[in-house]
Scaffold this motif. Structure first.
Motif, PDB file in Angstrom:
ATOM      1  N   SER A 375       0.831  -1.200   0.000  1.00 19.96           N
ATOM      2  CA  SER A 375       0.000   0.000   0.000  1.00 19.96           C
ATOM      3  C   SER A 375       0.868   1.253   0.000  1.00 19.96           C
ATOM      4  O   SER A 375       0.593   2.224  -0.712  1.00 19.96           O
ATOM      5  CB  SER A 375      -0.925  -0.001   1.213  1.00 19.96           C
ATOM      6  OG  SER A 375      -1.677   1.187   1.283  1.00 19.96           O
ATOM      7  N   GLN A 378       2.566   1.775  -3.383  1.00 16.55           N
ATOM      8  CA  GLN A 378       1.604   2.244  -4.373  1.00 16.55           C
ATOM      9  C   GLN A 378       1.288   3.723  -4.177  1.00 16.55           C
ATOM     10  O   GLN A 378       1.047   4.448  -5.145  1.00 16.55           O
ATOM     11  CB  GLN A 378       0.316   1.425  -4.285  1.00 16.55           C
ATOM     12  CG  GLN A 378       0.473   0.010  -4.806  1.00 16.55           C
ATOM     13  CD  GLN A 378      -0.751  -0.851  -4.573  1.00 16.55           C
ATOM     14  OE1 GLN A 378      -0.703  -2.069  -4.725  1.00 16.55           O
ATOM     15  NE2 GLN A 378      -1.850  -0.242  -4.181  1.00 16.55           N
ATOM     16  N   GLU A 379       1.298   4.178  -2.927  1.00 17.01           N
ATOM     17  CA  GLU A 379       1.098   5.604  -2.679  1.00 17.01           C
ATOM     18  C   GLU A 379       2.274   6.415  -3.202  1.00 17.01           C
ATOM     19  O   GLU A 379       2.098   7.501  -3.767  1.00 17.01           O
ATOM     20  CB  GLU A 379       0.925   5.853  -1.180  1.00 17.01           C
ATOM     21  CG  GLU A 379      -0.383   5.340  -0.599  1.00 17.01           C
ATOM     22  CD  GLU A 379      -0.439   5.531   0.896  1.00 17.01           C
ATOM     23  OE1 GLU A 379       0.490   6.157   1.454  1.00 17.01           O
ATOM     24  OE2 GLU A 379      -1.394   5.044   1.525  1.00 17.01           O
ATOM     25  N   ASP A 380       3.478   5.878  -3.005  1.00 18.76           N
ATOM     26  CA  ASP A 380       4.681   6.590  -3.438  1.00 18.76           C
ATOM     27  C   ASP A 380       4.845   6.561  -4.946  1.00 18.76           C
ATOM     28  O   ASP A 380       5.191   7.567  -5.573  1.00 18.76           O
ATOM     29  CB  ASP A 380       5.923   5.947  -2.801  1.00 18.76           C
ATOM     30  CG  ASP A 380       6.103   6.369  -1.361  1.00 18.76           C
ATOM     31  OD1 ASP A 380       5.393   7.279  -0.915  1.00 18.76           O
ATOM     32  OD2 ASP A 380       6.961   5.773  -0.670  1.00 18.76           O
ATOM     33  N   ARG A 382       2.755   5.199  -8.076  1.00 18.15           N
ATOM     34  CA  ARG A 382       1.486   4.619  -8.488  1.00 18.15           C
ATOM     35  C   ARG A 382       1.619   3.572  -9.593  1.00 18.15           C
ATOM     36  O   ARG A 382       0.796   2.671  -9.698  1.00 18.15           O
ATOM     37  CB  ARG A 382       0.539   5.739  -8.951  1.00 18.15           C
ATOM     38  CG  ARG A 382       0.107   6.686  -7.837  1.00 18.15           C
ATOM     39  CD  ARG A 382      -1.019   6.081  -7.014  1.00 18.15           C
ATOM     40  NE  ARG A 382      -1.433   6.967  -5.937  1.00 18.15           N
ATOM     41  CZ  ARG A 382      -2.377   7.878  -6.051  1.00 18.15           C
ATOM     42  NH1 ARG A 382      -3.016   8.042  -7.188  1.00 18.15           N
ATOM     43  NH2 ARG A 382      -2.700   8.634  -5.002  1.00 18.15           N
ATOM     44  N   TRP A 383       2.622   3.687 -10.436  1.00 19.65           N
ATOM     45  CA  TRP A 383       2.740   2.769 -11.572  1.00 19.65           C
ATOM     46  C   TRP A 383       3.184   1.373 -11.161  1.00 19.65           C
ATOM     47  O   TRP A 383       3.074   0.424 -11.966  1.00 19.65           O
ATOM     48  CB  TRP A 383       3.678   3.328 -12.631  1.00 19.65           C
ATOM     49  CG  TRP A 383       5.096   3.551 -12.183  1.00 19.65           C
ATOM     50  CD1 TRP A 383       5.631   4.705 -11.711  1.00 19.65           C
ATOM     51  CD2 TRP A 383       6.166   2.600 -12.192  1.00 19.65           C
ATOM     52  NE1 TRP A 383       6.966   4.543 -11.412  1.00 19.65           N
ATOM     53  CE2 TRP A 383       7.310   3.256 -11.696  1.00 19.65           C
ATOM     54  CE3 TRP A 383       6.260   1.261 -12.565  1.00 19.65           C
ATOM     55  CZ2 TRP A 383       8.550   2.609 -11.578  1.00 19.65           C
ATOM     56  CZ3 TRP A 383       7.495   0.609 -12.434  1.00 19.65           C
ATOM     57  CH2 TRP A 383       8.610   1.285 -11.950  1.00 19.65           C
ATOM     58  N   LYS A 385       1.862  -0.832  -9.139  1.00 17.29           N
ATOM     59  CA  LYS A 385       0.749  -1.783  -9.177  1.00 17.29           C
ATOM     60  C   LYS A 385       0.418  -2.175 -10.618  1.00 17.29           C
ATOM     61  O   LYS A 385       0.163  -3.344 -10.914  1.00 17.29           O
ATOM     62  CB  LYS A 385      -0.478  -1.185  -8.492  1.00 17.29           C
ATOM     63  CG  LYS A 385      -1.726  -2.076  -8.530  1.00 17.29           C
ATOM     64  CD  LYS A 385      -2.861  -1.438  -7.736  1.00 17.29           C
ATOM     65  CE  LYS A 385      -4.157  -2.215  -7.925  1.00 17.29           C
ATOM     66  NZ  LYS A 385      -4.043  -3.618  -7.487  1.00 17.29           N
ATOM     67  N   THR A 386       0.455  -1.190 -11.510  1.00 17.08           N
ATOM     68  CA  THR A 386       0.174  -1.461 -12.917  1.00 17.08           C
ATOM     69  C   THR A 386       1.186  -2.448 -13.494  1.00 17.08           C
ATOM     70  O   THR A 386       0.837  -3.314 -14.309  1.00 17.08           O
ATOM     71  CB  THR A 386       0.199  -0.152 -13.720  1.00 17.08           C
ATOM     72  OG1 THR A 386      -0.715   0.778 -13.138  1.00 17.08           O
ATOM     73  CG2 THR A 386      -0.179  -0.383 -15.169  1.00 17.08           C
ATOM     74  N   PHE A 419      -0.628   6.082 -18.351  1.00 13.44           N
ATOM     75  CA  PHE A 419      -0.607   6.419 -16.932  1.00 13.44           C
ATOM     76  C   PHE A 419       0.254   7.648 -16.692  1.00 13.44           C
ATOM     77  O   PHE A 419      -0.099   8.547 -15.924  1.00 13.44           O
ATOM     78  CB  PHE A 419      -0.049   5.230 -16.151  1.00 13.44           C
ATOM     79  CG  PHE A 419      -0.295   5.283 -14.667  1.00 13.44           C
ATOM     80  CD1 PHE A 419       0.691   5.700 -13.799  1.00 13.44           C
ATOM     81  CD2 PHE A 419      -1.516   4.900 -14.147  1.00 13.44           C
ATOM     82  CE1 PHE A 419       0.473   5.747 -12.435  1.00 13.44           C
ATOM     83  CE2 PHE A 419      -1.745   4.940 -12.782  1.00 13.44           C
ATOM     84  CZ  PHE A 419      -0.744   5.364 -11.923  1.00 13.44           C
ATOM     85  N   ASP A 424      -3.249  11.982 -11.816  1.00 13.78           N
ATOM     86  CA  ASP A 424      -4.490  12.117 -11.067  1.00 13.78           C
ATOM     87  C   ASP A 424      -4.714  13.563 -10.651  1.00 13.78           C
ATOM     88  O   ASP A 424      -3.825  14.410 -10.720  1.00 13.78           O
ATOM     89  CB  ASP A 424      -4.437  11.256  -9.800  1.00 13.78           C
ATOM     90  CG  ASP A 424      -4.444   9.775 -10.123  1.00 13.78           C
ATOM     91  OD1 ASP A 424      -4.866   9.429 -11.234  1.00 13.78           O
ATOM     92  OD2 ASP A 424      -4.036   8.994  -9.256  1.00 13.78           O
ATOM     93  N   VAL A 429       1.875  12.728  -6.116  1.00 14.38           N
ATOM     94  CA  VAL A 429       2.668  11.563  -6.440  1.00 14.38           C
ATOM     95  C   VAL A 429       3.265  11.694  -7.832  1.00 14.38           C
ATOM     96  O   VAL A 429       2.784  12.437  -8.679  1.00 14.38           O
ATOM     97  CB  VAL A 429       1.808  10.277  -6.386  1.00 14.38           C
ATOM     98  CG1 VAL A 429       1.384   9.993  -4.970  1.00 14.38           C
ATOM     99  CG2 VAL A 429       0.590  10.402  -7.281  1.00 14.38           C
ATOM    100  N   THR A 431       4.251   9.909 -11.547  1.00  7.76           N
ATOM    101  CA  THR A 431       3.255   9.211 -12.343  1.00  7.76           C
ATOM    102  C   THR A 431       3.746   8.105 -13.257  1.00  7.76           C
ATOM    103  O   THR A 431       2.922   7.420 -13.848  1.00  7.76           O
ATOM    104  CB  THR A 431       2.499  10.231 -13.208  1.00  7.76           C
ATOM    105  OG1 THR A 431       3.441  10.946 -14.010  1.00  7.76           O
ATOM    106  CG2 THR A 431       1.729  11.197 -12.335  1.00  7.76           C
TER     107      THR A 431
END
Length: 483
Positions: A375, A378-380, A382-383, A385-386, A419, A424, A429, A431
């Motif tokens: 988690s 993913q906050e730091d 974001r890519w 997780k993708t 992405f 966002d 964050v 990207t």
């Protein structure tokens, strides 16, 4: 004195360990301020760049240095008398503090209007120093405009502040943290971070009593270096925030010995050498630096083995090893979360176990820590997780060609490119990866981040702290987290 009972140890673990070890949302407490020897250089005022991954203590030390009381404790523990003569000033951090430094949205406006990043941080410093011409302006855009038109006055103001600090015998230290939140666009974030590094270098080269300390992730430092020419002069002076196995257990015992409970007082009586200093209890040296003493103490809490015999591993080494990332570093945050979870789970499902921590509950603690760690990453970034999600259900170690085949099948490069181009609304964050169109370079970036490792036979692996929550299997490993 007699040892604590199993129930007392379990209660101590549940009460002494934090519910969350997130430095962004919790304040640093003097009682549990732990000063591992490996972090001493990070607090030296002349050490400008402090590198570290998520959860290793960057924000912890940022907050501690901003607090005069905690600075004094660190100065005494580390025998760093110069810390007693430091005035800390916030250059940038995770807290919303528009009076001290621009917010992410203000930074976006400033960069969009073409303000050089080094000028942004110079004007932040001038405001912190109380320069009237800057303080009298209403917003950061006006302040940035002023600095660009008054370069000579800027130099005079910094020189005056340097001389004043020298007369008072102090060092004014500008602290920078949470640089991954500077901007939503990766390149802009790197440019802003490069501006901070350039500002810090300017202070080192032109003043004696004004300094900056920059807490930064390894990957961001590497990419930010290309944004100003003399980065090597700073990087050669950088230090890492690292946690050895004995450091982690020293932190645990610091917590256990400083809870405001009867069990904590009893725990301190077992091992001679605890000292009370500055309203906090200091563990004996052996509990902080000697692995054999630490192991014997931890055995009283968790037993010797991760099962009925040695084939399943030794508890003392098993836990930090299964929480380590690909760079061999275990986050103290993950370590404490896993232990608290293990204590709670033992009480719920293994209450009659002879030790405070059951081995299956320790494994559950690792699962929870893995979810927390994933988690956080993913906050730091974001890519991440993708990139990892397409690998769900596979088993590691795995051939690189199999990873690339799965990525090609889902057209990952297009997903990452889109992405990166569509940040966002939340611009806190970065990207996208550095090379979304090259899968070998993407793998290299994941290895650099500690998300992946490469074995001697060339196969790729994921450390358990990421593998479990990302739902990849390993023969005989800790089970994956099922949602």
């Amino acid at each position: 004195m007699n040892d604590l009972t199993t129930h007392q140890y379990r209660k101590l673990l549940e009460t002494a360990l934090p519910v969350t070890a997130d430095s962004d949302t919790t304040e640093v407490q003097r009682e549990t301020l732990f000063t591992p020897g490996s972090h001493r250089s990070a607090l030296e005022p002349d050490v400008t760049v402090v590198k570290g991954g998520r959860g290793v203590g960057k924000t912890h030390w940022f907050k501690a240095l901003m607090n005069a009381d905690l600075r004094e404790i660190a100065a005494k523990d580390y025998q760093l008398p110069r810390l007693l003569k430091v005035e800390s000033l916030a250059g940038y951090g995770s807290a919303l503090a528009p009076a001290q430094y621009p917010s992410t949205r203000s930074l976006e406006k400033l960069t969009s209007s073409g303000v050089p990043p080094v000028d942004i941080w110079t004007v932040v410093a001038l405001k912190a120093l109380g320069v009237p011409a800057v303080n009298n302006l209403d917003n950061w855009e006006a302040r940035a405009a002023w600095i660009q038109k008054n370069q000579e006055e800027v130099e005079v103001a910094l020189a005056d502040a340097d001389q004043e600090a020298g007369r008072n015998g102090i060092t004014k230290l500008f602290l920078f943290d949470a640089l991954d939140r500077l901007h939503g666009n990766r390149q802009q974030a790197d440019r802003l971070a490069g501006g901070i590094l350039e500002f810090a270098l300017n202070l080192r080269l032109t003043t004696r009593n004004l300094r900056a300390k920059v807490f930064i992730r390894h990957d961001m430092l590497e990419s930010a270096q290309g944004n100003f020419p003399d980065a090597s002069k700073l990087v050669s002076n950088a230090t890492d925030l690292t946690w050895s196995q004995v450091n982690l257990y020293g932190l645990l015992f610091q917590h256990l010995g400083n809870a405001d409970t009867t069990e904590s007082a009893m725990f301190r009586q077992i091992d001679p050498g605890w000292q009370e200093r500055n309203d906090r209890h200091i563990p004996p040296e052996s509990l902080v630096t000697d692995s054999n003493t630490q192991q014997q103490t931890f055995i009283r809490l968790a037993g010797r083995f991760m099962g009925t015999n040695h084939r399943k591993g030794h508890t003392y080494t098993w836990l930090p090893n299964h929480l380590a990332d690909g760079n061999g570093q275990t986050s103290p945050r993950s370590f404490l979360v896993a232990l608290r979870t293990a204590a709670e789970q033992t009480g719920s499902t293994h209450s009659t176990h002879e030790y405070a921590l059951h081995w299956d509950a320790i494994k559950q603690g690792v699962q929870v820590a893995s979810r927390t760690r994933v988690s956080e990453i993913q906050e730091d970034i974001r890519w991440i997780k993708t990139a990892i999600d397409p690998l769900q259900g596979l088993q590691v170690p795995i051939e690189q060609n199999d990873v690339i085949a799965r990525w090609s099948e889902v057209k990952l490069s297009e997903m990452l490119a889109n992405f990166a181009e569509q940040p966002d609304d939340d611009i806190n964050v970065r990207t996208g990866p550095a090379n979304p169109n090259s899968y070998p370079k993407l793998i290299a970036e994941l290895i650099g981040l500690g998300l992946m490792t490469r074995r001697a036979n060339g196969k790729l692996d994921l450390p358990d702290v990421y593998r479990i929550a990302f739902d990849l299997g390993r023969k005989g490993g800790v089970p994956r987290v099922r949602t």
